[in-house]
Design a protein around this motif. Structure first.
Motif, PDB file in Angstrom:
ATOM      1  N   THR A  57       0.833  -1.206   0.000  1.00 27.15           N
ATOM      2  CA  THR A  57       0.000   0.000   0.000  1.00 27.15           C
ATOM      3  C   THR A  57       0.867   1.254   0.000  1.00 27.15           C
ATOM      4  O   THR A  57       0.537   2.247  -0.670  1.00 27.15           O
ATOM      5  CB  THR A  57      -0.930  -0.022   1.223  1.00 27.15           C
ATOM      6  OG1 THR A  57      -1.685  -1.235   1.231  1.00 27.15           O
ATOM      7  CG2 THR A  57      -1.890   1.151   1.192  1.00 27.15           C
ATOM      8  N   ILE A 119      -5.373   0.326   2.712  1.00 25.89           N
ATOM      9  CA  ILE A 119      -5.706   1.284   1.650  1.00 25.89           C
ATOM     10  C   ILE A 119      -6.558   2.423   2.207  1.00 25.89           C
ATOM     11  O   ILE A 119      -6.336   3.607   1.880  1.00 25.89           O
ATOM     12  CB  ILE A 119      -6.425   0.562   0.492  1.00 25.89           C
ATOM     13  CG1 ILE A 119      -5.462  -0.398  -0.211  1.00 25.89           C
ATOM     14  CG2 ILE A 119      -6.994   1.563  -0.504  1.00 25.89           C
ATOM     15  CD1 ILE A 119      -6.101  -1.236  -1.291  1.00 25.89           C
ATOM     16  N   TYR A 127     -11.655   2.750  -3.784  1.00 31.73           N
ATOM     17  CA  TYR A 127     -10.813   1.665  -4.283  1.00 31.73           C
ATOM     18  C   TYR A 127     -11.672   0.436  -4.584  1.00 31.73           C
ATOM     19  O   TYR A 127     -12.828   0.327  -4.145  1.00 31.73           O
ATOM     20  CB  TYR A 127      -9.719   1.321  -3.261  1.00 31.73           C
ATOM     21  CG  TYR A 127     -10.256   0.671  -2.000  1.00 31.73           C
ATOM     22  CD1 TYR A 127     -10.307  -0.716  -1.867  1.00 31.73           C
ATOM     23  CD2 TYR A 127     -10.727   1.458  -0.942  1.00 31.73           C
ATOM     24  CE1 TYR A 127     -10.800  -1.294  -0.720  1.00 31.73           C
ATOM     25  CE2 TYR A 127     -11.224   0.882   0.197  1.00 31.73           C
ATOM     26  CZ  TYR A 127     -11.259  -0.505   0.314  1.00 31.73           C
ATOM     27  OH  TYR A 127     -11.759  -1.091   1.445  1.00 31.73           O
ATOM     28  N   VAL A 140      -5.681  -4.187  -7.807  1.00 30.27           N
ATOM     29  CA  VAL A 140      -6.140  -3.048  -7.004  1.00 30.27           C
ATOM     30  C   VAL A 140      -6.427  -1.890  -7.941  1.00 30.27           C
ATOM     31  O   VAL A 140      -5.583  -1.561  -8.806  1.00 30.27           O
ATOM     32  CB  VAL A 140      -5.102  -2.635  -5.946  1.00 30.27           C
ATOM     33  CG1 VAL A 140      -5.626  -1.451  -5.120  1.00 30.27           C
ATOM     34  CG2 VAL A 140      -4.745  -3.811  -5.047  1.00 30.27           C
ATOM     35  N   ARG A 141      -7.573  -1.252  -7.811  1.00 29.61           N
ATOM     36  CA  ARG A 141      -7.928  -0.077  -8.604  1.00 29.61           C
ATOM     37  C   ARG A 141      -8.227   1.076  -7.645  1.00 29.61           C
ATOM     38  O   ARG A 141      -9.045   0.919  -6.729  1.00 29.61           O
ATOM     39  CB  ARG A 141      -9.120  -0.351  -9.496  1.00 29.61           C
ATOM     40  CG  ARG A 141      -8.857  -1.423 -10.553  1.00 29.61           C
ATOM     41  CD  ARG A 141      -9.989  -1.530 -11.539  1.00 29.61           C
ATOM     42  NE  ARG A 141      -9.734  -2.618 -12.485  1.00 29.61           N
ATOM     43  CZ  ARG A 141     -10.513  -2.875 -13.554  1.00 29.61           C
ATOM     44  NH1 ARG A 141     -11.553  -2.076 -13.816  1.00 29.61           N
ATOM     45  NH2 ARG A 141     -10.230  -3.881 -14.351  1.00 29.61           N
ATOM     46  N   ILE A 142      -7.551   2.203  -7.892  1.00 27.91           N
ATOM     47  CA  ILE A 142      -7.723   3.406  -7.083  1.00 27.91           C
ATOM     48  C   ILE A 142      -8.279   4.510  -7.983  1.00 27.91           C
ATOM     49  O   ILE A 142      -7.712   4.789  -9.054  1.00 27.91           O
ATOM     50  CB  ILE A 142      -6.391   3.860  -6.451  1.00 27.91           C
ATOM     51  CG1 ILE A 142      -5.723   2.692  -5.693  1.00 27.91           C
ATOM     52  CG2 ILE A 142      -6.627   5.043  -5.517  1.00 27.91           C
ATOM     53  CD1 ILE A 142      -6.492   2.200  -4.507  1.00 27.91           C
TER      54      ILE A 142
END
Length: 442
Positions: A57, A119, A127, A140-142
């Motif tokens: 992270t 996160i 997210y 992982v999508r931010i």
């Protein structure tokens, strides 16, 4: 409550020494392994996973800061190269848009909860994560201002994936130790079982070869059993020798009486009564000696019960009594032939003496031989059925169990049955008279 709970647990625990010894070994091992597994999962697995997730992270947060601080890298090629070469992350900037719907969460996943918490704490932006779709890859999508940052990383970077090796080693070593314990326990319990079998065989009058083996305490018990058996055998031999001497002396005197009576010329009622008294005394002497001797010294051997009962049937029919014999199951049983025949013969003689019809039934199962002798006589009152087994007891009412005898017939029968490890009991007969049931182990 404590006593009741202890009784409830005691009823459900195994009764065998082998099973109880296994529980003594397994229970501490299971408790210890459970404590170790819990401590490992709580302290090591979760801690390592949390630290790995926090590191990943932090790398993602650093990439987001670089992307927002240096807009001159419009295609994010330099950022992707740094992320791939230095951080082991594969990133891609997607066009602005909504995040995918939440993916299904596994029932038990430390990674999902730990990574989501990190996160939220370090990045604080919308997210979406997927730890289930591809087993070795985490996505992982931010959501950013200029688009959606898509990050792919190996599961091992955020999760202590080799922790199962510890559990496998723990379970494997436990299985090996348990197998060794089972083998040793069997070797330690086998001499105890052989000692129990030798004692049971000796109680049934069977000769068995027993050698003490096993642990020191088991060997001591085995030697004590052998010494006890020798003492009993010596006592029986001495009693038998003494009774043989007494019987020889008394028979000599009775023979002189019979010879003197035979040489008398006059045949008078008094002389006939005296001869009957001598014959009665001779018969009583044989009965007393047989009861005291207990047919000791005879060896057990496989005996055909069908043939034995047919002989007794023929003897009863010669005396004018209708007799039936029924045999079910394997008719061969290991008993002392002469002694067991006398046991059944005493019961049949008792039935002949007081009934007109006799039924003899033999049944054999894997553990027991059961023989019943039924008659249609007057029977024995229930409150006297144990008393008639006492030596020299003869009933004067309803049924004279040993009429014209010494009162030893049933006592000898029970003594022989018990010497075989069984017993004789009396009950009501379906024919209306007395039922004598003999049950001995085979």
């Amino acid at each position: 409550m404590w006593r009741r709970a202890a009784r409830w647990i005691g009823k459900r625990l195994p009764k065998g020494l082998f099973a109880r010894a296994l529980i003594i070994i397994i229970a501490p091992m299971v408790i210890l392994q459970s404590v170790l597994a819990y401590a490992f999962m709580e302290r090591h697995w979760q801690t390592v996973t949390r630290r790995l997730s926090a590191a990943v992270t932090q790398d993602i947060a650093a990439l987001i800061d670089v992307a927002e601080s240096y807009p001159q890298d419009k295609d994010y090629e330099t950022l992707s190269r740094i992320a791939s070469d230095r951080l082991g992350l594969d990133i891609e900037m997607l066009p602005p848009g909504p995040l995918p719907p939440p993916a299904p969460k596994p029932f038990f996943s430390i990674l999902d909860s730990t990574l989501s918490r990190e996160i939220r704490t370090q990045i604080g932006r919308p997210y979406w994560i997927d730890t289930v779709g591809r087993s070795n890859i985490i996505e992982v999508r931010i959501q950013l201002d200029k688009g959606v940052l898509r990050v792919l990383t190996r599961r091992s970077q955020a999760y202590a994936s080799n922790s199962h090796i510890f559990l496998m080693w723990m379970l494997g070593t436990s299985f090996v130790l348990l197998s060794i314990a089972v083998i040793f326990l069997r070797n330690q319990i086998r001499p105890i079982l052989k000692l129990a079998a030798a004692a049971e065989s000796f109680g049934k009058g069977r000769d068995t070869d027993f050698r003490p083996r096993g642990a020191r305490e088991v060997r001591q018990a085995g030697h004590a059993f052998i010494e006890m058996r020798r003492r009993i055998e010596r006592a029986m031999e001495q009693r038998t020798a003494m009774l043989n001497g007494v019987s020889h002396d008394l028979r000599t005197i009775l023979t002189r009486f019979k010879l003197s009576l035979a040489l008398m010329d006059e045949d008078t009622p008094e002389l006939d009564a005296l001869k009957k008294d001598v014959d009665e005394m001779s018969r009583m002497l044989e009965a007393y000696l047989s009861f005291a001797r207990g047919d000791a010294g005879e060896q057990s051997a496989p005996t055909d019960m069908g043939w034995l009962l047919e002989e007794l049937k023929a003897d009863a029919e010669r005396q004018g009594h209708a007799t039936e014999v029924t045999v079910s199951g394997d008719p061969v049983a290991t008993v002392r032939p002469d002694a067991f025949k006398r046991c059944i013969a005493n019961l049949v003689t008792n039935a002949v003496r007081h009934g007109n019809r006799i039924a003899i039934t033999a049944a054999r199962d894997p553990r027991w031989l059961t023989i019943t002798v039924d008659d249609d006589g007057p029977g024995v009152p229930p409150d006297h059925r144990e008393e008639v087994f006492k030596p020299f007891v003869r009933l004067d009412e309803a049924r004279n169990v040993d009429e014209g005898g010494t009162g030893l017939g049933l006592a000898i029968a029970r003594d022989i049955a018990r010497s075989h490890g069984g017993d004789v009991v009396l009950g009501e007969s379906p024919m209306g008279g007395l039922r004598a049931l003999v049950r001995v182990p085979v």
